[in-house]
Design an enzyme around this catalytic site. Structure first.
Site, PDB file in Angstrom:
ATOM      1  N   ARG A 154       0.827  -1.207   0.000  1.00 16.80           N
ATOM      2  CA  ARG A 154       0.000   0.000   0.000  1.00 16.80           C
ATOM      3  C   ARG A 154       0.857   1.250   0.000  1.00 16.80           C
ATOM      4  O   ARG A 154       1.929   1.293   0.593  1.00 16.80           O
ATOM      5  CB  ARG A 154      -0.907   0.009   1.235  1.00 16.80           C
ATOM      6  CG  ARG A 154      -1.910   1.139   1.220  1.00 16.80           C
ATOM      7  CD  ARG A 154      -2.813   1.091   2.417  1.00 16.80           C
ATOM      8  NE  ARG A 154      -2.140   1.678   3.569  1.00 16.80           N
ATOM      9  CZ  ARG A 154      -2.675   1.750   4.772  1.00 16.80           C
ATOM     10  NH1 ARG A 154      -3.857   1.254   5.008  1.00 16.80           N
ATOM     11  NH2 ARG A 154      -2.012   2.301   5.757  1.00 16.80           N
ATOM     12  N   CYS A 207       0.097   5.517   0.695  1.00 14.40           N
ATOM     13  CA  CYS A 207      -0.875   6.517   1.125  1.00 14.40           C
ATOM     14  C   CYS A 207      -0.268   7.887   0.916  1.00 14.40           C
ATOM     15  O   CYS A 207       0.849   8.151   1.376  1.00 14.40           O
ATOM     16  CB  CYS A 207      -1.254   6.314   2.595  1.00 14.40           C
ATOM     17  SG  CYS A 207      -2.492   7.496   3.164  1.00 14.40           S
TER      18      CYS A 207
END
Length: 129
Positions: free
Chosen positions: A106, A108
């Protein structure tokens, strides 16, 4: 684009913009970015950032399901876009409650603005092999 399939589902938001909800290429599914939009009404949902994050994940899971996958279980990479990094912990809590035992890779990032002035958007890559 040979050997690719456009994924279309009424279970995730659709609009007239020139992009696909998802593109299935080989064993990989690329899911477009989704904000907290109700697929039935096309409207941004009300609620706190956790509720909005859950709707975003529902939208992504719907595209993966339509491509023959198993929702968030098949997601291997996500990108999370936030308009305020102060929302990070709440988004992380909602996200962590929904992803399987081995979470996807991931990224962000904080962005200045998102379409519809929503607070969170995510895109995803899923492995369907």
């Amino acid at each position: 684009m040979s050997d690719t399939d456009r994924i279309i589902t009424d279970e995730a938001p659709r609009n007239k913009n020139p992009y696909s909800q998802g593109v299935h290429a080989g064993d990989t599914l690329y899911v477009s970015g989704y904000g907290p939009v109700d697929p039935e009404t096309g409207d941004d949902i009300e609620g706190d950032i956790r509720t909005q994050t859950e709707r975003v994940l529902d939208n992504i899971a719907a595209v993966v399901d339509e491509a023959g996958g198993d929702g968030l279980d098949d997601v291997v990479k996500t990108t999370v876009y936030l308009t305020d990094l102060d929302d990070y912990d709440a988004v992380n809590d909602a996200y962590g409650a929904r992803v399987p035992g081995t979470p996807p890779a991931r990224v962000c990032v904080e962005v200045a603005r998102l379409p519809g002035d929503v607070r969170v958007e995510m895109d995803a890559i899923a492995y369907l092999g």
